[in-house]
Enzyme design. Structure first.
Site, PDB file in Angstrom:
ATOM      1  N   PRO A 102      -6.647 -17.549   5.250  1.00 25.32           N
ATOM      2  CA  PRO A 102      -6.227 -16.729   4.103  1.00 25.32           C
ATOM      3  C   PRO A 102      -5.960 -17.570   2.861  1.00 25.32           C
ATOM      4  O   PRO A 102      -5.211 -18.543   2.906  1.00 25.32           O
ATOM      5  CB  PRO A 102      -4.952 -16.054   4.610  1.00 25.32           C
ATOM      6  CG  PRO A 102      -5.081 -16.047   6.099  1.00 25.32           C
ATOM      7  CD  PRO A 102      -5.794 -17.327   6.421  1.00 25.32           C
ATOM      8  N   GLU A 103      -6.598 -17.182   1.770  1.00 25.53           N
ATOM      9  CA  GLU A 103      -6.362 -17.803   0.482  1.00 25.53           C
ATOM     10  C   GLU A 103      -5.871 -16.720  -0.475  1.00 25.53           C
ATOM     11  O   GLU A 103      -5.574 -15.601  -0.056  1.00 25.53           O
ATOM     12  CB  GLU A 103      -7.639 -18.483  -0.016  1.00 25.53           C
ATOM     13  CG  GLU A 103      -8.142 -19.582   0.928  1.00 25.53           C
ATOM     14  CD  GLU A 103      -9.319 -20.372   0.372  1.00 25.53           C
ATOM     15  OE1 GLU A 103      -9.420 -20.515  -0.861  1.00 25.53           O
ATOM     16  OE2 GLU A 103     -10.143 -20.854   1.175  1.00 25.53           O
ATOM     17  N   LYS A 133      -0.377 -18.386  -2.208  1.00 26.61           N
ATOM     18  CA  LYS A 133      -0.642 -17.888  -0.860  1.00 26.61           C
ATOM     19  C   LYS A 133       0.589 -17.238  -0.225  1.00 26.61           C
ATOM     20  O   LYS A 133       0.561 -16.892   0.958  1.00 26.61           O
ATOM     21  CB  LYS A 133      -1.125 -19.043   0.026  1.00 26.61           C
ATOM     22  CG  LYS A 133      -2.413 -19.703  -0.461  1.00 26.61           C
ATOM     23  CD  LYS A 133      -2.804 -20.853   0.468  1.00 26.61           C
ATOM     24  CE  LYS A 133      -4.018 -21.618  -0.043  1.00 26.61           C
ATOM     25  NZ  LYS A 133      -4.401 -22.706   0.886  1.00 26.61           N
ATOM     26  N   HIS A 176      -1.916 -10.759  19.456  1.00 26.01           N
ATOM     27  CA  HIS A 176      -1.363 -11.694  18.474  1.00 26.01           C
ATOM     28  C   HIS A 176      -0.430 -11.021  17.478  1.00 26.01           C
ATOM     29  O   HIS A 176      -0.108 -11.618  16.447  1.00 26.01           O
ATOM     30  CB  HIS A 176      -2.500 -12.413  17.741  1.00 26.01           C
ATOM     31  CG  HIS A 176      -3.394 -13.190  18.656  1.00 26.01           C
ATOM     32  ND1 HIS A 176      -4.771 -13.217  18.507  1.00 26.01           N
ATOM     33  CD2 HIS A 176      -3.115 -13.949  19.747  1.00 26.01           C
ATOM     34  CE1 HIS A 176      -5.299 -13.970  19.463  1.00 26.01           C
ATOM     35  NE2 HIS A 176      -4.322 -14.428  20.221  1.00 26.01           N
ATOM     36  N   ARG A 226      -2.672 -18.574  15.542  1.00 23.54           N
ATOM     37  CA  ARG A 226      -2.272 -19.974  15.670  1.00 23.54           C
ATOM     38  C   ARG A 226      -0.818 -20.241  15.279  1.00 23.54           C
ATOM     39  O   ARG A 226      -0.287 -21.304  15.585  1.00 23.54           O
ATOM     40  CB  ARG A 226      -3.215 -20.858  14.839  1.00 23.54           C
ATOM     41  CG  ARG A 226      -4.654 -20.809  15.347  1.00 23.54           C
ATOM     42  CD  ARG A 226      -5.542 -21.780  14.611  1.00 23.54           C
ATOM     43  NE  ARG A 226      -5.132 -23.160  14.831  1.00 23.54           N
ATOM     44  CZ  ARG A 226      -5.725 -24.218  14.265  1.00 23.54           C
ATOM     45  NH1 ARG A 226      -6.760 -24.026  13.453  1.00 23.54           N
ATOM     46  NH2 ARG A 226      -5.286 -25.441  14.500  1.00 23.54           N
ATOM     47  N   ARG A 241      -4.985 -37.904 -14.100  1.00 16.53           N
ATOM     48  CA  ARG A 241      -5.005 -37.884 -12.631  1.00 16.53           C
ATOM     49  C   ARG A 241      -6.038 -38.870 -12.099  1.00 16.53           C
ATOM     50  O   ARG A 241      -7.181 -38.907 -12.556  1.00 16.53           O
ATOM     51  CB  ARG A 241      -5.361 -36.481 -12.121  1.00 16.53           C
ATOM     52  CG  ARG A 241      -4.395 -35.395 -12.537  1.00 16.53           C
ATOM     53  CD  ARG A 241      -3.164 -35.397 -11.689  1.00 16.53           C
ATOM     54  NE  ARG A 241      -2.273 -34.313 -12.086  1.00 16.53           N
ATOM     55  CZ  ARG A 241      -1.040 -34.174 -11.674  1.00 16.53           C
ATOM     56  NH1 ARG A 241      -0.531 -35.076 -10.849  1.00 16.53           N
ATOM     57  NH2 ARG A 241      -0.289 -33.167 -12.077  1.00 16.53           N
ATOM     58  N   ARG A 281     -10.210 -32.868   3.346  1.00 17.11           N
ATOM     59  CA  ARG A 281     -10.715 -31.566   3.764  1.00 17.11           C
ATOM     60  C   ARG A 281     -12.223 -31.596   3.939  1.00 17.11           C
ATOM     61  O   ARG A 281     -12.935 -32.259   3.179  1.00 17.11           O
ATOM     62  CB  ARG A 281     -10.361 -30.490   2.730  1.00 17.11           C
ATOM     63  CG  ARG A 281      -8.854 -30.259   2.553  1.00 17.11           C
ATOM     64  CD  ARG A 281      -8.586 -29.439   1.307  1.00 17.11           C
ATOM     65  NE  ARG A 281      -7.171 -29.185   1.130  1.00 17.11           N
ATOM     66  CZ  ARG A 281      -6.567 -28.069   1.494  1.00 17.11           C
ATOM     67  NH1 ARG A 281      -7.251 -27.091   2.064  1.00 17.11           N
ATOM     68  NH2 ARG A 281      -5.269 -27.907   1.291  1.00 17.11           N
TER      69      ARG A 281
END
Length: 259
Positions: free
Chosen positions: A2-3, A59, A92, A111, A150, A248
């Site tokens: 989920p984003e 989120k 779940h 999870r 950055r 990632r």
């Protein structure tokens, strides 16, 4: 995983399923998803309350009530589902809120990497204190400032929730592909034009994804091809590449997004 668009869809589910409804019962089937609150206190503090207008930041979903706020974070596999009380319990389903006489909100998560918190206003502020501005609300000047000086990669900046809240792996790869930027490009070396294009493509991608309620795997999107056996760029046909960027798994087109 989920984003931001998924959580915005969960916010709408909460609003349509439970807003204004009195919480009749709270059932905790797995206390492992609760953080800083026991099943007994969760039930005691929420039963009899009413859900009000829910909010979202990045989120995080803020399920406001006329008392404390229930905060939900969905980790990698969490969902919020609206059911009827007589619907079979899913394996779940971790926490179930019966609202009114005919609706249930179910927090479902395989999870269990994140979960639920209960807090007053000061507690909500503490939980969200480390979050950057929401990706749908940040203005252009603040967006530009994220990259100034950055030394890390542009993907690192996009996915670091303390810089910008709401973008995950799929969205970041999609946005960078649209902006034709190499994911490991040094963030501080982006030109003004590159930052402008990145901002525009982020906003366009988010609008489409929010309407879809997810990052849609469309044939014209990178997301629609990243898991193909012979994954090809939907824009130029080049074979997509994969490697770890900013810790990632990252997918990009070496032709469209040359370093």
């Amino acid at each position: 995983m989920p984003e931001l668009p998924d959580v915005e869809a969960f916010r709408k589910i909460l609003a349509s399923c439970a807003r204004g409804g009195r919480i009749q019962r709270v059932e905790v089937y797995d206390a492992g998803v609760l953080h800083g609150v026991s099943p007994r206190r969760l039930s005691r503090d929420l039963e009899g309350r009413r859900f009000t207008e829910p909010e979202r930041h990045g989120k995080w979903l803020l399920a406001r009530t006329d008392g404390p706020t229930l905060l939900l974070h969905f980790g990698m596999t969490g969902l919020l589902v609206c059911c009827r009380p007589d619907d079979a319990l899913h394996a779940h389903d971790r926490v179930v809120f019966t609202v009114g006489d005919d609706r249930q909100l179910r927090y479902r998560d395989q999870r269990k990497l994140k979960g639920l918190w209960l807090a007053g206003e000061s507690g909500v502020a503490r939980l969200l204190d480390g979050q950057g501005p929401d990706a749908t609300e940040i203005g252009r000047s603040d967006f530009d400032a994220l990259f100034s000086g950055r030394r890390g990669t542009v993907k690192k900046v996009l996915t670091d929730q303390s810089h910008l809240a709401g973008l995950g792996n799929l969205l970041a790869d999609e946005i960078l592909w649209r902006a034709r930027l190499y994911p490991a490009h040094r963030a501080g070396s982006l030109t003004e034009d590159q930052r402008g294009q990145l901002y525009t493509d982020m906003r366009r991608t988010l609008r489409s994804a929010v309407r879809a309620g997810r990052v849609p795997p469309r044939s014209t999107w990178l997301t629609g091809h990243r898991d193909d056996t012979d994954a090809r760029c939907p824009r130029c046909g080049e074979r997509l590449r994969r490697e770890r960027v900013a810790g990632r798994g990252t997918v990009w087109c070496p032709r469209c997004q040359a370093d």
